[in-house]
Design a protein around this motif. Structure first.
Motif, PDB file in Angstrom:
ATOM      1  N   GLY A  34       6.099  -7.850  19.198  1.00  0.00           N
ATOM      2  CA  GLY A  34       4.935  -7.015  19.504  1.00  0.00           C
ATOM      3  C   GLY A  34       3.648  -7.818  19.338  1.00  0.00           C
ATOM      4  O   GLY A  34       3.668  -8.938  18.822  1.00  0.00           O
ATOM      5  N   SER A  35       2.538  -7.237  19.760  1.00  0.00           N
ATOM      6  CA  SER A  35       1.267  -7.969  19.702  1.00  0.00           C
ATOM      7  C   SER A  35       0.821  -8.170  18.249  1.00  0.00           C
ATOM      8  O   SER A  35       1.267  -7.465  17.337  1.00  0.00           O
ATOM      9  N   LEU A  36      -0.082  -9.137  18.048  1.00  0.00           N
ATOM     10  CA  LEU A  36      -0.609  -9.385  16.693  1.00  0.00           C
ATOM     11  C   LEU A  36      -1.333  -8.146  16.167  1.00  0.00           C
ATOM     12  O   LEU A  36      -1.228  -7.812  14.991  1.00  0.00           O
ATOM     13  N   LEU A  37      -2.056  -7.442  17.057  1.00  0.00           N
ATOM     14  CA  LEU A  37      -2.745  -6.210  16.638  1.00  0.00           C
ATOM     15  C   LEU A  37      -1.732  -5.148  16.195  1.00  0.00           C
ATOM     16  O   LEU A  37      -1.902  -4.517  15.147  1.00  0.00           O
ATOM     17  N   ALA A  38      -0.661  -4.966  16.980  1.00  0.00           N
ATOM     18  CA  ALA A  38       0.359  -3.967  16.625  1.00  0.00           C
ATOM     19  C   ALA A  38       0.989  -4.308  15.277  1.00  0.00           C
ATOM     20  O   ALA A  38       1.210  -3.432  14.438  1.00  0.00           O
ATOM     21  N   MET A  39       1.248  -5.605  15.041  1.00  0.00           N
ATOM     22  CA  MET A  39       1.841  -6.017  13.767  1.00  0.00           C
ATOM     23  C   MET A  39       0.882  -5.762  12.601  1.00  0.00           C
ATOM     24  O   MET A  39       1.300  -5.371  11.511  1.00  0.00           O
ATOM     25  N   THR A  40      -0.411  -5.958  12.849  1.00  0.00           N
ATOM     26  CA  THR A  40      -1.420  -5.694  11.812  1.00  0.00           C
ATOM     27  C   THR A  40      -1.480  -4.202  11.485  1.00  0.00           C
ATOM     28  O   THR A  40      -1.501  -3.803  10.314  1.00  0.00           O
ATOM     29  N   LEU A  41      -1.503  -3.364  12.522  1.00  0.00           N
ATOM     30  CA  LEU A  41      -1.579  -1.913  12.314  1.00  0.00           C
ATOM     31  C   LEU A  41      -0.314  -1.396  11.630  1.00  0.00           C
ATOM     32  O   LEU A  41      -0.380  -0.539  10.735  1.00  0.00           O
ATOM     33  N   GLN A  42       0.815  -1.926  12.012  1.00  0.00           N
ATOM     34  CA  GLN A  42       2.088  -1.528  11.402  1.00  0.00           C
ATOM     35  C   GLN A  42       2.103  -1.866   9.903  1.00  0.00           C
ATOM     36  O   GLN A  42       2.577  -1.101   9.068  1.00  0.00           O
ATOM     37  N   ARG A  43       1.524  -3.018   9.570  1.00  0.00           N
ATOM     38  CA  ARG A  43       1.481  -3.507   8.188  1.00  0.00           C
ATOM     39  C   ARG A  43       0.579  -2.631   7.321  1.00  0.00           C
ATOM     40  O   ARG A  43       0.832  -2.410   6.143  1.00  0.00           O
ATOM     41  N   LEU A  44      -0.506  -2.119   7.908  1.00  0.00           N
ATOM     42  CA  LEU A  44      -1.506  -1.356   7.144  1.00  0.00           C
ATOM     43  C   LEU A  44      -1.262   0.149   7.171  1.00  0.00           C
ATOM     44  O   LEU A  44      -1.774   0.878   6.326  1.00  0.00           O
ATOM     45  N   ALA A 106      -7.655  -8.740  13.108  1.00  0.00           N
ATOM     46  CA  ALA A 106      -6.571  -8.113  13.887  1.00  0.00           C
ATOM     47  C   ALA A 106      -5.500  -9.108  14.282  1.00  0.00           C
ATOM     48  O   ALA A 106      -4.439  -8.722  14.758  1.00  0.00           O
ATOM     49  N   ASP A 107      -5.774 -10.399  14.105  1.00  0.00           N
ATOM     50  CA  ASP A 107      -4.951 -11.393  14.808  1.00  0.00           C
ATOM     51  C   ASP A 107      -4.349 -12.440  13.883  1.00  0.00           C
ATOM     52  O   ASP A 107      -4.101 -13.564  14.283  1.00  0.00           O
ATOM     53  N   HIS A 108      -4.119 -12.056  12.608  1.00  0.00           N
ATOM     54  CA  HIS A 108      -3.466 -12.984  11.691  1.00  0.00           C
ATOM     55  C   HIS A 108      -1.992 -12.636  11.550  1.00  0.00           C
ATOM     56  O   HIS A 108      -1.581 -11.522  11.815  1.00  0.00           O
ATOM     57  N   HIS A 109      -1.224 -13.618  11.112  1.00  0.00           N
ATOM     58  CA  HIS A 109       0.213 -13.427  10.957  1.00  0.00           C
ATOM     59  C   HIS A 109       0.559 -13.440   9.472  1.00  0.00           C
ATOM     60  O   HIS A 109       0.058 -14.279   8.721  1.00  0.00           O
ATOM     61  N   ILE A 110       1.391 -12.512   9.045  1.00  0.00           N
ATOM     62  CA  ILE A 110       1.815 -12.429   7.649  1.00  0.00           C
ATOM     63  C   ILE A 110       3.326 -12.256   7.615  1.00  0.00           C
ATOM     64  O   ILE A 110       3.874 -11.390   8.303  1.00  0.00           O
ATOM     65  N   GLU A 111       3.996 -13.094   6.828  1.00  0.00           N
ATOM     66  CA  GLU A 111       5.467 -13.069   6.765  1.00  0.00           C
ATOM     67  C   GLU A 111       5.979 -11.882   5.944  1.00  0.00           C
ATOM     68  O   GLU A 111       6.929 -11.218   6.324  1.00  0.00           O
ATOM     69  N   ASN A 112       5.355 -11.664   4.780  1.00  0.00           N
ATOM     70  CA  ASN A 112       5.904 -10.711   3.814  1.00  0.00           C
ATOM     71  C   ASN A 112       4.978  -9.498   3.653  1.00  0.00           C
ATOM     72  O   ASN A 112       4.049  -9.512   2.849  1.00  0.00           O
ATOM     73  N   PHE A 116       2.137  -8.423   0.730  1.00  0.00           N
ATOM     74  CA  PHE A 116       0.765  -8.223   1.214  1.00  0.00           C
ATOM     75  C   PHE A 116       0.220  -6.889   0.720  1.00  0.00           C
ATOM     76  O   PHE A 116      -0.881  -6.801   0.182  1.00  0.00           O
ATOM     77  N   ARG A 117       1.024  -5.819   0.862  1.00  0.00           N
ATOM     78  CA  ARG A 117       0.553  -4.497   0.430  1.00  0.00           C
ATOM     79  C   ARG A 117       0.399  -4.430  -1.092  1.00  0.00           C
ATOM     80  O   ARG A 117      -0.512  -3.779  -1.604  1.00  0.00           O
ATOM     81  N   ARG A 118       1.269  -5.136  -1.831  1.00  0.00           N
ATOM     82  CA  ARG A 118       1.136  -5.163  -3.293  1.00  0.00           C
ATOM     83  C   ARG A 118      -0.199  -5.794  -3.701  1.00  0.00           C
ATOM     84  O   ARG A 118      -0.915  -5.281  -4.562  1.00  0.00           O
ATOM     85  N   VAL A 119      -0.560  -6.894  -3.040  1.00  0.00           N
ATOM     86  CA  VAL A 119      -1.836  -7.577  -3.313  1.00  0.00           C
ATOM     87  C   VAL A 119      -3.010  -6.647  -2.997  1.00  0.00           C
ATOM     88  O   VAL A 119      -3.989  -6.581  -3.749  1.00  0.00           O
ATOM     89  N   GLY A 252       2.879 -15.762   3.033  1.00  0.00           N
ATOM     90  CA  GLY A 252       3.168 -16.402   4.316  1.00  0.00           C
ATOM     91  C   GLY A 252       2.108 -16.098   5.349  1.00  0.00           C
ATOM     92  O   GLY A 252       2.389 -15.540   6.394  1.00  0.00           O
ATOM     93  N   TRP A 253       0.859 -16.487   5.043  1.00  0.00           N
ATOM     94  CA  TRP A 253      -0.285 -16.159   5.908  1.00  0.00           C
ATOM     95  C   TRP A 253      -0.593 -17.300   6.869  1.00  0.00           C
ATOM     96  O   TRP A 253      -0.520 -18.472   6.515  1.00  0.00           O
TER      97      TRP A 253
END
Length: 333
Positions: A34-44, A106-112, A116-119, A252-253
């Motif tokens: 999916g797009s980087l934006l979609a991955m960011t929104l999914q993460r948050l 919106a356009d960064h990649h994070i592995e874990n 990320f949410r714990r931080v 993993g940023w």
């Protein structure tokens, strides 16, 4: 409960020809997930409300993606960097106070995502104590392409959270090696959290011109946009803020700022080649190959990038991938 503001107005021109003005980096699917934006929104999404800020001209291309994540899209009449974008959000929140507002690229990649949410939960706790909080990425190597955050090694606020001593510009190679060796320096990932009350106070103190329009609401704020300075949160507020904390993150940023950076996060074969689509590498080392339509064959190459899209084919050394922005100026000229 966190209100996440995702800044999606960038163009990501260093990732041309896949990233273009019509289809910018944050909408590209570089990883097949999916797009980087979609991955960011999914993460948050699990943390609370989602707001996306982008340019008016990007409304059509972003609307579908944003609606799929039940996020609210706010548009800027023109691009003015990150500080005025935060002001636009604040202008729409007259009654709010103690909610934590986080600002994210919106356009960064994070592995874990879990880590990320714990931080972010640690960061939100400090934000509720009145700090402006940033997330510092534990550096993995001496990178010269990022800004750095220096912590005060003496003052620990929480586990892995410190008072910020200073922000530093992108360093040269020997300075970057010194930062890595020192251990008190983090990569600046452009993430900031504070309560709405704290954000408003910081705007009032450091950007009084913009603050006066925040008080008048979003319509007046939008009309005044052309008069606002083109300035980042880092310069306008963070570097001057006296109550600034940093929470260290190892999740993993990558900012995926260039083809070289993308190659580093993609799956690679035994020779360090990252291939996608129909691209193949034969007797190659450290190459990135991406194709859509045609079979792209890389043969006997080292550390090269080859990207095929519908309209363009780019071939360049990985070491020159930071220069693609200036290449585009030459092509346009």
């Amino acid at each position: 409960e966190l209100i996440s503001v995702v800044l999606a107005g960038g163009q990501g021109l260093r990732l041309w020809p896949e990233s273009t003005e019509e289809h910018p980096k944050q909408l590209c699917d570089f990883l097949g997930r999916g797009s980087l934006l979609a991955m960011t929104l999914q993460r948050l999404r699990p943390l609370g409300l989602l707001l996306v800020v982008a340019g008016e001209s990007q409304r059509d291309i972003l609307e579908q993606e944003v609606a799929a994540w039940r996020a609210v899209l706010l548009t800027e009449p023109l691009g003015r960097n990150t500080a005025p974008a935060v002001g636009l959000v604040l202008a729409g929140m007259e009654n709010a106070g103690d909610e934590v507002l986080g600002i994210f690229p919106a356009d960064h990649h994070i592995e874990n995502d879990m880590e990320f949410r714990r931080v972010l939960e640690v960061a939100a706790g400090l934000a509720r104590q009145g700090y402006l909080v940033t997330v510092g990425i534990v550096p993995v190597y001496a990178e010269t392409g990022y800004g750095y955050i220096e912590r005060d090694g003496e003052i620990e606020l929480d586990s892995g959270a410190y008072v910020v001593k200073a922000f530093h510009e992108k360093p040269d190679a020997s300075t970057a090696r010194g930062y890595l060796h020192n251990g008190n320096f983090y990569w600046n990932a452009g993430i900031f959290l504070a309560t709405i009350k704290t954000w408003r106070g910081l705007m009032q103190e450091f950007m009084p011109g913009i603050y006066s329009y925040i008080l008048q609401g979003q319509d007046a704020y939008r009309e005044a946009y052309p008069t606002f300075p083109n300035i980042s949160i880092d310069y306008a507020i963070a570097e001057k803020c006296r109550q600034m904390a940093v929470v260290e993150g190892s999740f993993g940023w990558s900012d995926i700022g260039s083809w070289d950076a993308l190659a580093a996060v993609l799956e690679q074969d035994g020779d360090g080649n990252a291939m996608s689509g129909t691209a193949v590498a034969i007797e190659c080392r450290g190459c990135l190959g991406r194709s859509r339509e045609k079979k792209l064959v890389l043969f006997g190459l080292e550390d090269m990038v080859a990207v095929e899209t519908d309209d363009n084919i780019l071939v360049c050394p990985r070491s020159r991938s930071q220069d693609i922005k200036s290449l585009l100026d030459t092509l346009k000229g």
